[in-house]
Design an enzyme around this catalytic site. Structure first.
Site, PDB file in Angstrom:
ATOM      1  N   VAL A  73       0.660   9.510  -4.552  1.00  0.00           N
ATOM      2  CA  VAL A  73      -0.188   8.930  -3.591  1.00  0.00           C
ATOM      3  C   VAL A  73       0.881   8.924  -2.116  1.00  0.00           C
ATOM      4  O   VAL A  73       0.313   8.888  -1.274  1.00  0.00           O
ATOM      5  CB  VAL A  73      -0.360   7.499  -4.005  1.00  0.00           C
ATOM      6  CG1 VAL A  73      -0.965   6.641  -2.711  1.00  0.00           C
ATOM      7  CG2 VAL A  73      -1.080   7.415  -5.281  1.00  0.00           C
ATOM      8  N   ALA A  74       2.015   9.389  -2.327  1.00  0.00           N
ATOM      9  CA  ALA A  74       2.816   9.656  -1.178  1.00  0.00           C
ATOM     10  C   ALA A  74       2.809  10.872  -0.429  1.00  0.00           C
ATOM     11  O   ALA A  74       3.312  10.959   0.244  1.00  0.00           O
ATOM     12  CB  ALA A  74       4.578   9.420  -1.719  1.00  0.00           C
ATOM     13  N   ARG A 105     -15.025   8.474   6.267  1.00  0.00           N
ATOM     14  CA  ARG A 105     -14.538   7.348   7.000  1.00  0.00           C
ATOM     15  C   ARG A 105     -14.816   7.586   8.532  1.00  0.00           C
ATOM     16  O   ARG A 105     -15.031   8.528   9.142  1.00  0.00           O
ATOM     17  CB  ARG A 105     -13.043   6.751   6.761  1.00  0.00           C
ATOM     18  CG  ARG A 105     -12.822   6.322   5.215  1.00  0.00           C
ATOM     19  CD  ARG A 105     -11.282   5.890   5.317  1.00  0.00           C
ATOM     20  NE  ARG A 105     -10.506   7.364   5.125  1.00  0.00           N
ATOM     21  CZ  ARG A 105      -9.289   7.263   4.733  1.00  0.00           C
ATOM     22  NH1 ARG A 105      -8.626   6.109   4.599  1.00  0.00           N
ATOM     23  NH2 ARG A 105      -8.593   8.632   4.852  1.00  0.00           N
ATOM     24  N   ASP A 157      11.085   0.466  -9.858  1.00  0.00           N
ATOM     25  CA  ASP A 157      11.555   0.115  -8.429  1.00  0.00           C
ATOM     26  C   ASP A 157      12.721  -0.094  -8.322  1.00  0.00           C
ATOM     27  O   ASP A 157      13.556  -0.439  -9.285  1.00  0.00           O
ATOM     28  CB  ASP A 157      10.544  -0.942  -8.067  1.00  0.00           C
ATOM     29  CG  ASP A 157      10.724  -1.216  -6.290  1.00  0.00           C
ATOM     30  OD1 ASP A 157       9.663  -0.831  -6.122  1.00  0.00           O
ATOM     31  OD2 ASP A 157      11.440  -1.340  -5.841  1.00  0.00           O
ATOM     32  N   GLU A 179       0.145   3.246  10.363  1.00  0.00           N
ATOM     33  CA  GLU A 179       1.193   3.082   9.328  1.00  0.00           C
ATOM     34  C   GLU A 179       2.372   2.676   9.673  1.00  0.00           C
ATOM     35  O   GLU A 179       3.243   2.420   8.745  1.00  0.00           O
ATOM     36  CB  GLU A 179       1.216   4.401   8.623  1.00  0.00           C
ATOM     37  CG  GLU A 179       2.052   5.665   9.119  1.00  0.00           C
ATOM     38  CD  GLU A 179       1.453   6.512  10.334  1.00  0.00           C
ATOM     39  OE1 GLU A 179       1.961   7.529  10.527  1.00  0.00           O
ATOM     40  OE2 GLU A 179       0.121   6.123  10.607  1.00  0.00           O
ATOM     41  N   TYR A 202      -4.199   6.731  12.168  1.00  0.00           N
ATOM     42  CA  TYR A 202      -2.916   7.301  11.190  1.00  0.00           C
ATOM     43  C   TYR A 202      -2.304   8.604  11.674  1.00  0.00           C
ATOM     44  O   TYR A 202      -3.076   9.343  12.042  1.00  0.00           O
ATOM     45  CB  TYR A 202      -3.309   7.351   9.878  1.00  0.00           C
ATOM     46  CG  TYR A 202      -3.667   6.222   9.189  1.00  0.00           C
ATOM     47  CD1 TYR A 202      -2.640   5.279   8.735  1.00  0.00           C
ATOM     48  CD2 TYR A 202      -5.053   5.818   8.555  1.00  0.00           C
ATOM     49  CE1 TYR A 202      -3.006   3.972   7.818  1.00  0.00           C
ATOM     50  CE2 TYR A 202      -5.172   4.763   7.726  1.00  0.00           C
ATOM     51  CZ  TYR A 202      -4.203   3.809   7.459  1.00  0.00           C
ATOM     52  OH  TYR A 202      -4.525   2.501   7.015  1.00  0.00           O
ATOM     53  N   HIS A 221       1.258   9.772  10.313  1.00  0.00           N
ATOM     54  CA  HIS A 221       2.015  10.388   9.423  1.00  0.00           C
ATOM     55  C   HIS A 221       2.697  11.460   9.807  1.00  0.00           C
ATOM     56  O   HIS A 221       2.708  12.543   9.372  1.00  0.00           O
ATOM     57  CB  HIS A 221       1.268  10.798   8.016  1.00  0.00           C
ATOM     58  CG  HIS A 221       0.668   9.595   7.449  1.00  0.00           C
ATOM     59  ND1 HIS A 221       1.488   8.652   6.809  1.00  0.00           N
ATOM     60  CD2 HIS A 221      -0.750   9.253   7.352  1.00  0.00           C
ATOM     61  CE1 HIS A 221       0.244   7.733   6.227  1.00  0.00           C
ATOM     62  NE2 HIS A 221      -0.758   8.330   6.398  1.00  0.00           N
ATOM     63  N   SER A 266      -3.665   1.567   0.980  1.00  0.00           N
ATOM     64  CA  SER A 266      -2.469   1.748  -0.007  1.00  0.00           C
ATOM     65  C   SER A 266      -3.278   1.011  -1.270  1.00  0.00           C
ATOM     66  O   SER A 266      -3.140   1.285  -2.277  1.00  0.00           O
ATOM     67  CB  SER A 266      -1.142   0.983   0.276  1.00  0.00           C
ATOM     68  OG  SER A 266      -0.483   1.855   1.278  1.00  0.00           O
ATOM     69  N   ASP A 310       0.879  11.810   1.809  1.00  0.00           N
ATOM     70  CA  ASP A 310       0.740  11.658   3.128  1.00  0.00           C
ATOM     71  C   ASP A 310       2.379  11.836   4.032  1.00  0.00           C
ATOM     72  O   ASP A 310       2.237  12.110   5.064  1.00  0.00           O
ATOM     73  CB  ASP A 310      -0.028  10.401   3.668  1.00  0.00           C
ATOM     74  CG  ASP A 310      -1.696  10.573   3.664  1.00  0.00           C
ATOM     75  OD1 ASP A 310      -1.995  11.732   3.852  1.00  0.00           O
ATOM     76  OD2 ASP A 310      -2.400   9.745   3.491  1.00  0.00           O
ATOM     77  N   LYS A 350      -8.122   9.702  10.359  1.00  0.00           N
ATOM     78  CA  LYS A 350      -7.160  10.495   9.712  1.00  0.00           C
ATOM     79  C   LYS A 350      -6.248  10.955  11.159  1.00  0.00           C
ATOM     80  O   LYS A 350      -6.886  10.931  12.325  1.00  0.00           O
ATOM     81  CB  LYS A 350      -7.554  11.601   8.963  1.00  0.00           C
ATOM     82  CG  LYS A 350      -7.768  11.053   7.643  1.00  0.00           C
ATOM     83  CD  LYS A 350      -6.758  10.339   7.034  1.00  0.00           C
ATOM     84  CE  LYS A 350      -5.493  11.342   6.481  1.00  0.00           C
ATOM     85  NZ  LYS A 350      -4.595  10.761   5.977  1.00  0.00           N
ATOM     86  N   ALA A 364      -4.689  14.021   0.092  1.00  0.00           N
ATOM     87  CA  ALA A 364      -3.914  13.682   1.159  1.00  0.00           C
ATOM     88  C   ALA A 364      -4.839  12.531   1.702  1.00  0.00           C
ATOM     89  O   ALA A 364      -4.112  11.697   2.631  1.00  0.00           O
ATOM     90  CB  ALA A 364      -3.557  14.493   2.359  1.00  0.00           C
TER      91      ALA A 364
END
Length: 372
Positions: free
Chosen positions: A267-268, A15, A198, A118, A94, A96, A134, A270, A75, A299
């Site tokens: 996916v979490a 990216r 959830d 984020e 981003y 994180h 996401s 990061d 990133k 990641a």
């Protein structure tokens, strides 16, 4: 303002912080853009495309960091990039930070103004600069899981949707937010048996209304997570606490008792991951096996589809970029409470509470830091 766009250097990250269309917008606002050569090749944009948009192309990244007032990336900066940041230089990307003490220390030491995509919020709620990635990651998670379930890749040897007379894979999605919703779209489309967990009853009701009887919703408790994880063929971890480290909802003991050849896609990752057995992987080596369970923990998942991801990201990052460039960071941040929520590190101070709490820094209110 002089805006600098370096080429991303994280493993298989294709990216780019600004697409040519974004450069053209910034230039039309009276700003200058310098871009590292070949920064856009991953999205199919040449240096000539960027020159046409108004950017100046430079060969080395050191010039970008030395001259630019604002660095725009995708990133989090790698250690070599953090070392080039200057005091009061704006970093917009981003970050994180909560699960990354080394990067946090480097950014604090730099004295830079660090705004994290984020944690920027919206008047309508949610995290609008995180949401596009996401969505991409949620959809990719099912593709990755289906691939890993194939026997040559360590999996059970299951087809996600089964065939007539043979049951489909049971897919358990932990978290019914943006990641979970988009993972559900793909999993349902592939014909999987989809269970979504959830802790928010309103989120579960919204999910049920959207997908009706194509999925089964489950209220999140330690017991329900354990039961369904142990029955699952594929588990997607899509939980998020904004700015904070992800909670470890699936323990190492649970993983040990999962079906041999089952798959987890975290996916979490990061934010540190929601499986105790998770550790960040790369597109070069995306998986590893713990207790016969395949782990996919890349990641930077959206980096695998850079064209889609870059344009989706630029759609939401560009308005704030222009606000910062047009007004300067102090005025832009103080006049926009939602952008202010994106400020994580400011001139050597940690100004995002969850990061300070998780990493043991003294928290400084961001508005006080800007005004002081």
């Amino acid at each position: 303002m002089l805006i600098g766009v370096p080429k991303e250097i994280k493993n298989h990250e294709y990216r780019v912080g600004m697409a040519p269309s974004s450069v053209r917008e910034a230039v039309s606002h009276g700003h200058d853009v310098i871009l590292q050569t070949n920064a856009g090749e991953g999205i199919g944009s040449s240096d000539a495309d960027y020159r046409t948009a108004g950017a100046r192309i430079v060969d080395n990244v050191e010039e970008i960091f030395a001259k630019a007032d604002m660095i725009v990336k995708v990133k989090e900066p790698q250690a070599v990039e953090c070392a080039m940041l200057r005091e009061n230089q704006i970093l917009y990307t981003y970050l994180h930070l909560a699960p990354d003490p080394e990067q946090t220390r480097d950014l604090v030491d730099s004295g830079a103004v660090c705004i994290a995509y984020e944690t920027v919020t919206s008047p309508r709620g949610g995290l609008p600069l995180l949401a596009p990635m996401s969505k991409v990651a949620g959809r990719m998670a099912i593709q990755a899981g289906a691939y890993c379930l194939e026997h040559p890749h360590g999996g059970l040897g299951m087809l996600m949707g089964g065939v007539p007379g043979v049951q489909p894979a049971k897919v358990v999605i932990i978290g019914a937010g943006v990641v979970g919703t988009h993972a559900t779209f793909v999993a349902v489309g592939m014909g999987a048996d989809v269970w979504v967990i959830d802790r928010d009853p309103e989120v579960l009701e919204s999910h049920w209304n959207r997908f009706e009887r194509t999925t089964t919703t489950v209220f999140s408790t330690a017991e329900s997570i354990e039961r369904h994880v142990l029955e699952a063929d594929l588990v997607i971890g899509g939980v998020l606490i904004p700015g904070a480290a992800a909670p470890k909802l699936v323990t190492a003991d649970m993983v040990k008792r999962m079906k041999p050849g089952s798959v987890v896609v975290d996916v979490a990752i990061d934010q540190g991951g929601c499986f105790e057995t998770s550790r960040a992987t790369t597109h070069s080596e995306p998986t590893y096996i713990v207790d016969d369970v395949v782990h996919y923990c890349v990641a930077n998942m959206p980096g695998g589809v850079p064209r889609t991801s870059t344009y989706a990201l630029n759609n939401v990052t560009l308005p704030h970029l222009l606000n910062i460039a047009d007004n300067g960071h102090k005025r832009a941040l103080l006049n926009d409470a939602h952008l202010l929520n994106g400020l994580n590190v400011y001139q050597g101070q940690v100004v995002y509470k969850e990061v300070a709490d998780d990493l043991g820094y003294t928290y400084r209110d961001p508005r006080e830091a800007l005004q002081g």
